[in-house]
Design a protein around this motif. Structure first.
Motif, PDB file in Angstrom:
ATOM      1  N   MET A   1       0.840  -1.215   0.000  1.00 48.19           N
ATOM      2  CA  MET A   1       0.000   0.000   0.000  1.00 48.19           C
ATOM      3  C   MET A   1       0.862   1.247   0.000  1.00 48.19           C
ATOM      4  O   MET A   1       1.851   1.335   0.722  1.00 48.19           O
ATOM      5  CB  MET A   1      -0.903  -0.024   1.242  1.00 48.19           C
ATOM      6  N   ALA A   2       0.521   2.200  -0.843  1.00 48.27           N
ATOM      7  CA  ALA A   2       1.366   3.386  -1.024  1.00 48.27           C
ATOM      8  C   ALA A   2       1.275   4.364   0.149  1.00 48.27           C
ATOM      9  O   ALA A   2       2.252   5.020   0.472  1.00 48.27           O
ATOM     10  CB  ALA A   2       0.988   4.073  -2.312  1.00 48.27           C
ATOM     11  N   ILE A   3       0.106   4.423   0.774  1.00 48.94           N
ATOM     12  CA  ILE A   3      -0.061   5.346   1.908  1.00 48.94           C
ATOM     13  C   ILE A   3       0.220   4.585   3.208  1.00 48.94           C
ATOM     14  O   ILE A   3      -0.356   3.522   3.437  1.00 48.94           O
ATOM     15  CB  ILE A   3      -1.486   5.951   1.946  1.00 48.94           C
ATOM     16  N   THR A   4       1.099   5.123   4.017  1.00 47.85           N
ATOM     17  CA  THR A   4       1.402   4.461   5.292  1.00 47.85           C
ATOM     18  C   THR A   4       0.871   5.314   6.443  1.00 47.85           C
ATOM     19  O   THR A   4       0.820   6.542   6.341  1.00 47.85           O
ATOM     20  CB  THR A   4       2.923   4.276   5.476  1.00 47.85           C
ATOM     21  N   VAL A   5       0.473   4.643   7.501  1.00 53.47           N
ATOM     22  CA  VAL A   5      -0.035   5.342   8.680  1.00 53.47           C
ATOM     23  C   VAL A   5       1.011   5.225   9.787  1.00 53.47           C
ATOM     24  O   VAL A   5       1.421   4.111  10.130  1.00 53.47           O
ATOM     25  CB  VAL A   5      -1.395   4.749   9.132  1.00 53.47           C
ATOM     26  N   LYS A   6       1.427   6.380  10.282  1.00 59.12           N
ATOM     27  CA  LYS A   6       2.500   6.382  11.286  1.00 59.12           C
ATOM     28  C   LYS A   6       1.955   6.689  12.688  1.00 59.12           C
ATOM     29  O   LYS A   6       2.605   7.396  13.459  1.00 59.12           O
ATOM     30  CB  LYS A   6       3.566   7.401  10.868  1.00 59.12           C
ATOM     31  N   LEU A   7       0.777   6.173  12.938  1.00 63.82           N
ATOM     32  CA  LEU A   7       0.119   6.445  14.219  1.00 63.82           C
ATOM     33  C   LEU A   7       0.907   5.865  15.393  1.00 63.82           C
ATOM     34  O   LEU A   7       0.986   6.490  16.465  1.00 63.82           O
ATOM     35  CB  LEU A   7      -1.303   5.861  14.168  1.00 63.82           C
ATOM     36  N   ASP A   8       1.477   4.697  15.181  1.00 59.20           N
ATOM     37  CA  ASP A   8       2.235   4.026  16.236  1.00 59.20           C
ATOM     38  C   ASP A   8       3.384   4.896  16.751  1.00 59.20           C
ATOM     39  O   ASP A   8       3.566   5.027  17.976  1.00 59.20           O
ATOM     40  CB  ASP A   8       2.804   2.704  15.685  1.00 59.20           C
ATOM     41  N   ASP A   9       4.124   5.486  15.818  1.00 53.03           N
ATOM     42  CA  ASP A   9       5.264   6.337  16.185  1.00 53.03           C
ATOM     43  C   ASP A   9       4.806   7.520  17.032  1.00 53.03           C
ATOM     44  O   ASP A   9       5.417   7.862  18.043  1.00 53.03           O
ATOM     45  CB  ASP A   9       5.962   6.873  14.920  1.00 53.03           C
ATOM     46  N   ARG A  10       3.706   8.099  16.576  1.00 50.05           N
ATOM     47  CA  ARG A  10       3.185   9.288  17.266  1.00 50.05           C
ATOM     48  C   ARG A  10       2.681   8.935  18.674  1.00 50.05           C
ATOM     49  O   ARG A  10       2.890   9.685  19.620  1.00 50.05           O
ATOM     50  CB  ARG A  10       2.042   9.848  16.420  1.00 50.05           C
ATOM     51  N   LEU A  11       2.038   7.777  18.774  1.00 49.54           N
ATOM     52  CA  LEU A  11       1.546   7.310  20.081  1.00 49.54           C
ATOM     53  C   LEU A  11       2.724   7.076  21.028  1.00 49.54           C
ATOM     54  O   LEU A  11       2.668   7.424  22.215  1.00 49.54           O
ATOM     55  CB  LEU A  11       0.747   6.006  19.926  1.00 49.54           C
ATOM     56  N   HIS A  12       3.780   6.521  20.486  1.00 57.90           N
ATOM     57  CA  HIS A  12       4.980   6.245  21.284  1.00 57.90           C
ATOM     58  C   HIS A  12       5.611   7.557  21.759  1.00 57.90           C
ATOM     59  O   HIS A  12       5.979   7.693  22.926  1.00 57.90           O
ATOM     60  CB  HIS A  12       5.975   5.428  20.449  1.00 57.90           C
ATOM     61  N   ASP A  13       5.691   8.520  20.846  1.00 57.97           N
ATOM     62  CA  ASP A  13       6.275   9.824  21.190  1.00 57.97           C
ATOM     63  C   ASP A  13       5.473  10.523  22.287  1.00 57.97           C
ATOM     64  O   ASP A  13       6.046  11.136  23.185  1.00 57.97           O
ATOM     65  CB  ASP A  13       6.319  10.725  19.953  1.00 57.97           C
ATOM     66  N   LYS A  14       4.158  10.418  22.178  1.00 55.69           N
ATOM     67  CA  LYS A  14       3.287  11.138  23.131  1.00 55.69           C
ATOM     68  C   LYS A  14       3.007  10.313  24.387  1.00 55.69           C
ATOM     69  O   LYS A  14       2.347  10.796  25.308  1.00 55.69           O
ATOM     70  CB  LYS A  14       1.943  11.501  22.462  1.00 55.69           C
ATOM     71  N   ARG A  15       3.496   9.058  24.372  1.00 59.64           N
ATOM     72  CA  ARG A  15       3.320   8.148  25.516  1.00 59.64           C
ATOM     73  C   ARG A  15       1.845   7.955  25.896  1.00 59.64           C
ATOM     74  O   ARG A  15       1.464   8.046  27.052  1.00 59.64           O
ATOM     75  CB  ARG A  15       4.079   8.680  26.745  1.00 59.64           C
ATOM     76  N   ILE A  16       1.038   7.735  24.880  1.00 59.13           N
ATOM     77  CA  ILE A  16      -0.377   7.406  25.176  1.00 59.13           C
ATOM     78  C   ILE A  16      -0.761   6.117  24.439  1.00 59.13           C
ATOM     79  O   ILE A  16      -0.187   5.775  23.406  1.00 59.13           O
ATOM     80  CB  ILE A  16      -1.387   8.545  24.835  1.00 59.13           C
ATOM     81  N   THR A  17      -1.740   5.447  24.992  1.00 58.13           N
ATOM     82  CA  THR A  17      -2.164   4.162  24.402  1.00 58.13           C
ATOM     83  C   THR A  17      -3.251   4.412  23.356  1.00 58.13           C
ATOM     84  O   THR A  17      -3.861   5.493  23.322  1.00 58.13           O
ATOM     85  CB  THR A  17      -2.730   3.216  25.473  1.00 58.13           C
ATOM     86  N   LEU A  18      -3.497   3.397  22.568  1.00 56.28           N
ATOM     87  CA  LEU A  18      -4.534   3.491  21.525  1.00 56.28           C
ATOM     88  C   LEU A  18      -5.920   3.650  22.162  1.00 56.28           C
ATOM     89  O   LEU A  18      -6.744   4.415  21.674  1.00 56.28           O
ATOM     90  CB  LEU A  18      -4.486   2.226  20.653  1.00 56.28           C
ATOM     91  N   THR A  19      -6.121   2.962  23.264  1.00 57.20           N
ATOM     92  CA  THR A  19      -7.408   3.041  23.978  1.00 57.20           C
ATOM     93  C   THR A  19      -7.651   4.467  24.473  1.00 57.20           C
ATOM     94  O   THR A  19      -8.761   5.008  24.326  1.00 57.20           O
ATOM     95  CB  THR A  19      -7.413   2.066  25.174  1.00 57.20           C
TER      96      THR A  19
END
Lengths: 186, 68
Positions: free
Chosen positions: B1-19
């Protein structure tokens, strides 16, 4: 405007929406009638051949040749086939009604069902042609039996119905694609 | 897929969980999970706006493009 509740289905699959429930009941009843009629026609054919001599005697009363028994059987067989096709039209419609009750009408299978319904309606109309010819021949007997066969050949209304069903099938296919796309939208 | 989602990196940087993020942006965890795993077909501007607001970032920080 009040839209029907998409979750308006009881656990056992019967819709709680009153209109859908009535339509579903009517369709089930009509399907039952189709089974009864088709079975009746097939039983009539069987009886006709089992009591062949008596039947030929009755035909003679109406000055119809004994050889006509085969054509009459064909007429009944055509009628039974039309009714069976009608049964499948109703079955497709009932399944569409059920999908509406489940709140999921825009699914590819409903587009397929509408397409099949359109072809079935056309097939019924196609069968109506030889059936009407046979019925007219039956009417041309010197002494007409006191029976109304109700055959009127190809119906413009039915052809229009088939056309509408073909178009609706396309509408549902596009609807299903749109729904699919919406489901992947976050 | 050409579009990638970098949500994981951002969550890690901000130290918050997906929930936690799901609660803040008022999106179901299931939908956010679909987005995170790259299974989403489209993203609403309203979703993107809420994510940028809560993660204090730009849309480009969440989405990337990989040429085929």
């Amino acid at each position: 405007m009040n839209y029907p509740n998409p979750d308006a289905v009881e656990p056992h699959g019967v819709p709680t929406d009153r209109l859908l429930r009535v339509v579903r009941l009517a369709l089930v009843a009509a399907q039952g009638l189709c089974v009864f009629t088709a079975t009746g026609a097939l039983v009539a054919i069987a009886i006709m051949f089992v009591t062949r001599d008596r039947f030929i005697a009755r035909l003679a009363e109406h000055r119809i040749e004994a050889s006509s028994i085969g054509w009459i059987a064909l007429l009944l067989l055509l009628a039974a086939t039309m009714v069976v096709l009608g049964f499948f039209v109703l079955r497709h419609l009932r399944r569409i009604v059920d999908s509406v009750a489940h709140g999921e009408p825009f699914v590819p299978v409903n587009a397929d069902r509408l397409n099949h319904m359109a072809w079935l309606v056309l097939a019924i109309q196609l069968l109506a042609v030889p059936m009407t010819l046979l019925a007219f021949w039956f009417d041309s007997a010197p002494v007409k039996p006191n029976v109304h066969h109700g055959s009127e050949g190809i119906s413009i209304g039915a052809l229009l119905l088939a056309l509408i069903l073909f178009i609706l099938a396309r509408v549902f296919r596009i609807g299903a694609e749109m729904r699919d796309e919406l489901e992947g939208t976050v | 897929m050409a579009i990638t989602v970098k949500l994981d990196d951002r969550l890690h940087d901000k130290r918050i969980t997906l929930t936690e993020l799901a609660e803040r942006v008022d999106i179901t965890l299931a939908n956010l999970s679909i987005l995170k795993t790259g299974k989403a077909r489209a993203i609403r501007f309203s979703t993107l706006q809420a994510l940028c607001r809560e993660l204090d970032c730009q849309p480009g920080d969440l989405l990337g493009y990989l040429p085929d």
